[in-house]
Enzyme design. Sequence first.
Site, short mmCIF file in Angstrom:
data_model
loop_
_atom_site.label_atom_id
_atom_site.label_comp_id
_atom_site.label_asym_id
_atom_site.label_seq_id
_atom_site.Cartn_x
_atom_site.Cartn_y
_atom_site.Cartn_z
N HIS A 31 -17.79 23.99 45.86
CA HIS A 31 -18.62 24.70 46.85
C HIS A 31 -19.50 23.72 47.65
O HIS A 31 -19.23 22.53 47.66
CB HIS A 31 -19.42 25.82 46.16
CG HIS A 31 -18.52 26.65 45.30
ND1 HIS A 31 -17.76 27.68 45.78
CD2 HIS A 31 -18.22 26.56 43.96
CE1 HIS A 31 -17.04 28.20 44.79
NE2 HIS A 31 -17.29 27.53 43.68
N GLU B 144 -24.47 27.60 42.14
CA GLU B 144 -23.34 26.80 41.64
C GLU B 144 -23.21 25.48 42.39
O GLU B 144 -22.99 24.43 41.78
CB GLU B 144 -22.04 27.62 41.75
CG GLU B 144 -20.84 26.87 41.18
CD GLU B 144 -19.54 27.66 41.28
OE1 GLU B 144 -19.57 28.80 41.78
OE2 GLU B 144 -18.50 27.13 40.85
N HIS C 111 -16.90 23.16 38.41
CA HIS C 111 -17.42 24.48 38.81
C HIS C 111 -18.28 25.08 37.71
O HIS C 111 -18.27 24.62 36.57
CB HIS C 111 -16.25 25.43 39.11
CG HIS C 111 -15.53 25.10 40.37
ND1 HIS C 111 -15.69 25.81 41.53
CD2 HIS C 111 -14.68 24.08 40.67
CE1 HIS C 111 -14.95 25.27 42.50
NE2 HIS C 111 -14.33 24.21 41.99
N GLU D 82 -14.76 24.83 34.36
CA GLU D 82 -15.73 25.92 34.57
C GLU D 82 -16.77 25.79 33.47
O GLU D 82 -16.53 26.14 32.32
CB GLU D 82 -15.04 27.28 34.51
CG GLU D 82 -14.10 27.58 35.68
CD GLU D 82 -14.82 28.05 36.95
OE1 GLU D 82 -16.08 28.06 36.98
OE2 GLU D 82 -14.11 28.41 37.91
ZN LIG Z 1 -16.71 27.73 41.72
#
Ligand SMILES: [Zn+2]
Length: 231
Positions: free
Chosen positions: A10, A24, A78, A142
Site C-alpha cells: 500500500h 497498514e 502486509h 500478512e
Molecule cells: Zn495489504
Amino acid sequence: MVKIMLDAGHGGKDSGAVGNGLREKDLTLNIVKKIGNLLNDYEGVEVHYTRTDDRFLELSERAAIANKLKADYFISVHINAGGGTGFESYIFNNTKDAKTIAYQNVIHAEIMKGIGNVTDRGKKRANYAVLRETHMPAILTENLFIDNANDAAKLKSEQFLLQVAHGHVIGLEKAFGLKKKAKPQPQPKPQQKVSDKKLYRVQVGAFADRENAERLAEELKKKGYPVYITD
Ligand SMILES: [Zn+2]
C-alpha cells in the site's frame, strides 16, 4: 550478490487496512525499513525497495520494478484485516517453483519463531498480482490483524515490529545462506608480555658511597626506569 526487493504494501492514497489507530501502509513501510537495515549487516546482499516513503504504486508497478532489476527475491509485507488473528504467508497459487516453496517454508518458520506467541494461520497460496507478475521467487507476508485489538497492541510496539523484521531476515539468511559481515574489531594494542621481551640491562656505575648510589637511583626511578641497587 543476492538482490532482495522489499515491497511495503500500500502507500499514498491507498492506506490499506486501518484499525485501532493504525494504518497498514505505515506499518508495512516501518517493517520493510527494519528488514532492510538488518540486511545491511550481511555480506553480498543488495537491498532494494519498491517505496521508501508514503507513495502510491500500482501492484503491477511493484512487480515491474523487481523484474527490471532482476531481483533474486521479492518480499511483499502486509498487515491483515477482516476478523482474525495471527500470521500467514502466501506464494503464487500456481507455482511449481521449488525455490519459491522452499523459501516460504523457511521464512514462514523463522517469522513464527521470531514473533513468539502468535497464531500460525499457515503457509498459503493465492493469485495475488505481485506474486503472479514477479519473474522471481516471491512471498507475501500478512503480519497480524490491524482490526484485532490484541494484534494491534502488538503492532503498536516498535520492539514487536523489530521481531517481525528480524524473523524475515533470519529466514532470508537461511534461505539464501547469507553470512554476516565481519564486525570491525577494536584495534588490538601491540601488547607484548614482559617475559616475551628481550631485556637489555644497563649498568650505571659503582659507587663507594651508598648515598650517592641511592641519589642516582631515585633520579632514574623518577624518569621511569626500573632501578635496583645491588651490593
Ligand atoms: Zn495489504
